[in-house]
Design an enzyme around this catalytic site. Structure first.
Site, PDB file in Angstrom:
ATOM      1  N   GLU A 115       0.843  -1.213   0.000  1.00 12.14           N
ATOM      2  CA  GLU A 115       0.000   0.000   0.000  1.00 12.14           C
ATOM      3  C   GLU A 115       0.873   1.257   0.000  1.00 12.14           C
ATOM      4  OE1 GLU A 115      -3.191  -0.193   2.915  1.00 12.14           O
ATOM      5  OE2 GLU A 115      -4.084  -1.900   1.885  1.00 12.14           O
TER       6      GLU A 115
ATOM      7  N   GLU B 123      -4.871  -8.623  -0.816  1.00 11.99           N
ATOM      8  CA  GLU B 123      -5.681  -8.585   0.404  1.00 11.99           C
ATOM      9  C   GLU B 123      -7.131  -8.439  -0.026  1.00 11.99           C
ATOM     10  OE1 GLU B 123      -4.422  -5.687   3.344  1.00 11.99           O
ATOM     11  OE2 GLU B 123      -2.303  -6.092   2.948  1.00 11.99           O
TER      12      GLU B 123
END
Ligand code: AHR
Length: 514
Positions: free
Chosen positions: A203, A321
């Protein structure tokens, strides 16, 4: 990053991409029927076992108290690993396991977790708790070996350096003779770990460094320049990809990579929930499950962007994810651990919807890792707090078990027609004359009678169902087997086989074609 912000960004990206917003009011009329046409000879692609991957982070009671209790614990353990957890995960077979984060990865310094003297560090992302680093690289590899998983290490880009990640790779993979390989041997493993999958940050648009895509692309190129085939293991490097279907990030990243081709890019896509897991209303169920339409659309759109680079050469799309992210509430988190979330019949439907999508999009995906394996978000296992002895399997665990035979098989085309207001979710794989058809009714109520048509081929089958009429029902420490797969009747249908799929049920139909 906060859930609200994540959902805001994901919704914004979806709206920018012109995707459908969640449909409301999937109410199944009584006596609904659906026809499912299966095309055993129209192959989409092989279902890579890695599409059933898992993720474990130093977060709440996932690692400490979940998977790792230590050798001196009163909790029954297998060389420090929680014995029940190992038993259940090994039985399921975990194709790939990503560690140590998540956000945690971009503040993790691997040297803190090897050797006899381990510093105590502060987990800045998940509550500012002290991590004694007793679970480090060797313990992670040991876990992977016990549960049959291929290790996937998420490297630190945010607060680390190319040198640090390069050294971790050499430490793990160089067979012998270098100082780092000798250090690994002194720490208990003369044999290299042969880690293939490496995440280059996590991220990076958020907790991994708050970067712009072009900044991250420059950094990615610099890292990749120093990451080599130590000992002959060719690393598959996975670049930090978009939040949801953020096309701007993916284009900016791919434009900035120049000639440096990553093995994959990671996309994170959570399905947010508006309530504590066992208190969902019908509307909240419908709203959350409808997000899966956006996941499937995002896979198609991201894949087509990636196909526009490197002469169409494959850059793997990794759904790094995914899963439902509910709101358990502070009391639950205080007792059981950060992001500890019950898993319900709704969770089972969500798992089935996701895994059906991965089958249908098998040609577009490289790996998918549900978040997270134990005690965090949509987990396979829950423990009775970090100090509790009891460990139970969630409905999501059983969905993965029901889908397990899909692994490694060819996904084939399916076409569902009818089914009332809620579109039936289906996928199928084939191996010779054996087929597995998995069905999910995404409506919270009602029953759909599904007629499966195998293109005129005669078929015989048997089925299992995972179902509880209460969508908020779950397995608890006192009633761990409330939601488990049970045999389910299959009858001769008008054109093939007929099976009933109640609201939010997951059905696995094993078929033998003659
Ligand atoms: O899975 C929980 C967190 O969600 C991870 O640490 C992060 O990558 C994402 O924001």
């Amino acid at each position: 990053m906060s859930m609200d912000r994540r959902m805001f960004l994901a919704a914004g990206a979806a709206a920018a991409a012109g995707l459908a917003l969640p449909r409301r009011g999937w109410t199944q009329a009584a006596g609904a029927t659906a026809r499912l046409r299966l095309f055993p000879d129209r192959i989409i692609g092989r279902v890579r076992p890695e599409l059933h991957g898992q993720f474990a982070e130093h977060l709440g009671a996932c690692i400490y108290g979940g998977l790792w209790v230590g050798r001196d614990s009163r909790i029954p353990n297998d060389e420090g690993y929680r014995a029940d957890a190992i038993k259940y995960l090994a039985a399921l077979g975990i194709p790939v396991l990503r560690w140590p984060g998540g956000c945690y990865a971009d503040d993790y310094h691997w040297r803190n977790g090897v050797g006899p003297d381990r510093p105590h560090t502060v987990n800045i992302w998940w509550g500012g708790v002290v991590d004694n680093n007793s679970f480090g690289t060797h313990e992670f590899i040991g876990l992977c070996r016990k549960i049959g998983a291929e290790p996937y290490l998420a490297g630190n880009v945010g607060s680390g350096s190319p040198e640090e990640l390069r050294d971790w790779m050499e430490y793990c993979n160089y067979p012998s003779g270098s100082t780092l390989a000798e250090e690994r041997a002194r720490n208990g493993s003369p044999q290299p770990f042969n880690v293939r999958y490496w995440g280059i940050g996590n991220e990076s648009w958020g907790c991994g460094g708050d970067m712009r895509p072009e900044e991250y692309a420059t950094l990615y190129r610099r890292y990749a320049n120093f990451l080599h085939s130590f000992g002959g293991v060719r690393p598959v490097m996975i670049a930090s990809g978009p939040n949801g279907n953020d096309i701007r990030w993916t284009r900016g990243l791919m434009d900035g990579l120049g000639r440096t081709r990553p093995g994959g890019i990671s996309m994170h896509f959570y399905e947010g929930g508006d309530a504590p897991p066992t208190q969902f209303t019908r509307e909240q169920v419908v709203k959350q499950l409808a997000i899966f339409d956006r996941v499937e659309a995002a896979i198609g759109q991201q894949r087509s962007i990636l196909d526009g680079y490197f002469g169409g050469a494959q850059v793997g799309l990794v759904l790094d994810e995914w899963g439902v992210w509910d709101r358990p509430g502070p009391e639950v988190e205080a007792r059981y651990g950060r992001l500890w979330q019950q898993d319900t019949q709704r969770g089972a439907a969500a798992a089935g919807l996701g895994l059906n999508i991965f089958n249908r999009q098998a040609d577009k995906l490289y790996m998918c890792n549900i978040a997270q394996m134990v005690n965090v978000l949509q987990s396979l296992l829950l423990t009775d707090g970090p100090d509790g002895e009891r460990c139970i399997r969630t409905p999501t665990y059983y969905v993965f078990a029901m889908f397990k035979p899909h692994r490694g098989r060819d996904s084939v085309q399916t076409q569902a027609e009818g089914g009332g207001a809620a579109p039936l979710s289906a996928s199928a794989t084939r191996q010779d004359r054996q087929m597995l058809v998995t069905l999910v009714n995404p409506s919270p109520d009602g029953v759909v009678q599904v007629d499966c048509d195998f293109g005129g081929l005669a078929a015989e089958g048997r089925a299992q169902i995972l179902h509880d009429p209460d969508w908020n029902a779950c397995n608890t420490f006192d009633q761990p087997n409330r939601i488990v797969p049970r045999p389910h009747p299959v009858t001769a249908g008008r054109r093939g086989l007929r099976v009933a799929v109640p609201g939010l049920a997951v059905v696995a139909l094993e078929v033998r074609l003659s």
